[in-house]
Scaffold this active site. Structure first.
Site, PDB file in Angstrom:
ATOM      1  N   CYS A 115       0.853  -1.184   0.000  1.00  0.00           N
ATOM      2  CA  CYS A 115       0.000   0.000   0.000  1.00  0.00           C
ATOM      3  C   CYS A 115       0.904   1.254   0.000  1.00  0.00           C
ATOM      4  O   CYS A 115       1.725   1.404  -0.898  1.00  0.00           O
ATOM      5  CB  CYS A 115      -0.957  -0.065   1.193  1.00  0.00           C
ATOM      6  SG  CYS A 115      -2.198   1.219   1.331  1.00  0.00           S
ATOM      7  N   ASP A 162      -8.430  -3.434  -8.247  1.00  0.00           N
ATOM      8  CA  ASP A 162      -8.090  -2.295  -7.388  1.00  0.00           C
ATOM      9  C   ASP A 162      -8.574  -0.996  -8.035  1.00  0.00           C
ATOM     10  O   ASP A 162      -7.982  -0.522  -9.006  1.00  0.00           O
ATOM     11  CB  ASP A 162      -6.573  -2.264  -7.173  1.00  0.00           C
ATOM     12  CG  ASP A 162      -6.147  -1.276  -6.099  1.00  0.00           C
ATOM     13  OD1 ASP A 162      -6.917  -0.353  -5.797  1.00  0.00           O
ATOM     14  OD2 ASP A 162      -5.038  -1.439  -5.563  1.00  0.00           O
ATOM     15  N   HIS A 190      -7.333  -4.224  -3.970  1.00  0.00           N
ATOM     16  CA  HIS A 190      -6.320  -3.564  -3.156  1.00  0.00           C
ATOM     17  C   HIS A 190      -6.250  -4.253  -1.786  1.00  0.00           C
ATOM     18  O   HIS A 190      -7.275  -4.591  -1.203  1.00  0.00           O
ATOM     19  CB  HIS A 190      -6.664  -2.091  -2.966  1.00  0.00           C
ATOM     20  CG  HIS A 190      -5.561  -1.294  -2.335  1.00  0.00           C
ATOM     21  ND1 HIS A 190      -4.471  -0.854  -3.047  1.00  0.00           N
ATOM     22  CD2 HIS A 190      -5.373  -0.880  -1.062  1.00  0.00           C
ATOM     23  CE1 HIS A 190      -3.655  -0.186  -2.241  1.00  0.00           C
ATOM     24  NE2 HIS A 190      -4.183  -0.201  -1.033  1.00  0.00           N
TER      25      HIS A 190
END
Length: 221
Positions: A115, A162, A190
């Protein structure tokens, strides 16, 4: 199980880092957090990677804004994490990353991030010369500096579902960095590598981690 240790950056800032594995291991990894801090998930990742023979440090980069941050994967956690991320300058993040790498020197060291940490791992490859390999997992900020020149081999992982990192961005990154292996996981969103998220995808996580470890085994020699 690892332990928290204290490190010091070039500007004198003291921060915590989660240490896992044998300090005498010949190879090392820096594991960079998401926007949720060095929480249970990040400690679990560090412990698991250490089992492959690495000494692993996961620096608490949020310490510059607030110490002992461990956020949940909720809307409130996201809001708080974004606020903390915005409060820390990129240059300060990199000072802490460099201090973490220095603690692991002179052994061959890689950097892997998830991330926000995926973006920071990209910075580690392009803004630092402390790493022999870098792996990024769903790093949304990579697109902003996709033309940067890496100083070490890089591998990237993205989820096809995502919405925060559209496939158009991934394709643009691939075009800018044709030498970098970019893996796309068709049924993954994600955060597919985090078993504390609803988006966890065990199959994609397992494959991405296998590829990441094989990449580090090849380059951290």
């Amino acid at each position: 199980m690892g332990e928290m240790i204290e490190l010091t950056s070039a500007d004198g800032h003291k921060f915590q880092a989660y240490a896992a594995g044998d300090p005498k291991s010949p190879r090392a990894l820096v594991v960079v957090q998401e926007i949720f801090g060095v929480n249970r998930h990040m400690r679990d990742v560090a412990d698991r990677l250490a089992q492959s023979g690495y000494y692993v440090l996961s620096p608490a980069v949020f310490d510059r804004a607030e110490r002992n941050v461990e956020l949940d994967y909720t809307a409130e956690g996201v809001k708080k994490g974004l606020e903390l991320r915005a409060a820390i300058a990129e240059s300060d993040v990199m000072m802490d990353i460099e201090a973490t790498a220095a603690k692991l020197s002179p052994r061959p060291t890689g950097i892997i991030g998830y991330c926000w940490g995926g973006t920071i791992a990209w910075w580690g490859a392009t803004k630092s010369k402390s790493f022999r390999a870098a792996v990024t997992w769903y790093g949304g900020g990579i697109m902003q500096t996709k033309e940067a020149v890496p100083n070490c081999p890089v591998q990237m992982h993205f989820g096809a579902l995502d919405k925060g990192i559209p496939m158009s961005d991934v394709e643009a990154i691939k075009q800018s960095q044709p030498e970098i292996p970019v893996f796309i996981y068709e049924n993954a969103d994600h955060g597919f590598g985090c078993d504390d998220r609803a988006s966890f995808n065990a199959e994609a996580n397992k494959l991405a981690e296998q590829r990441s470890l094989a990449f580090f085994a090849e380059h951290l020699v």
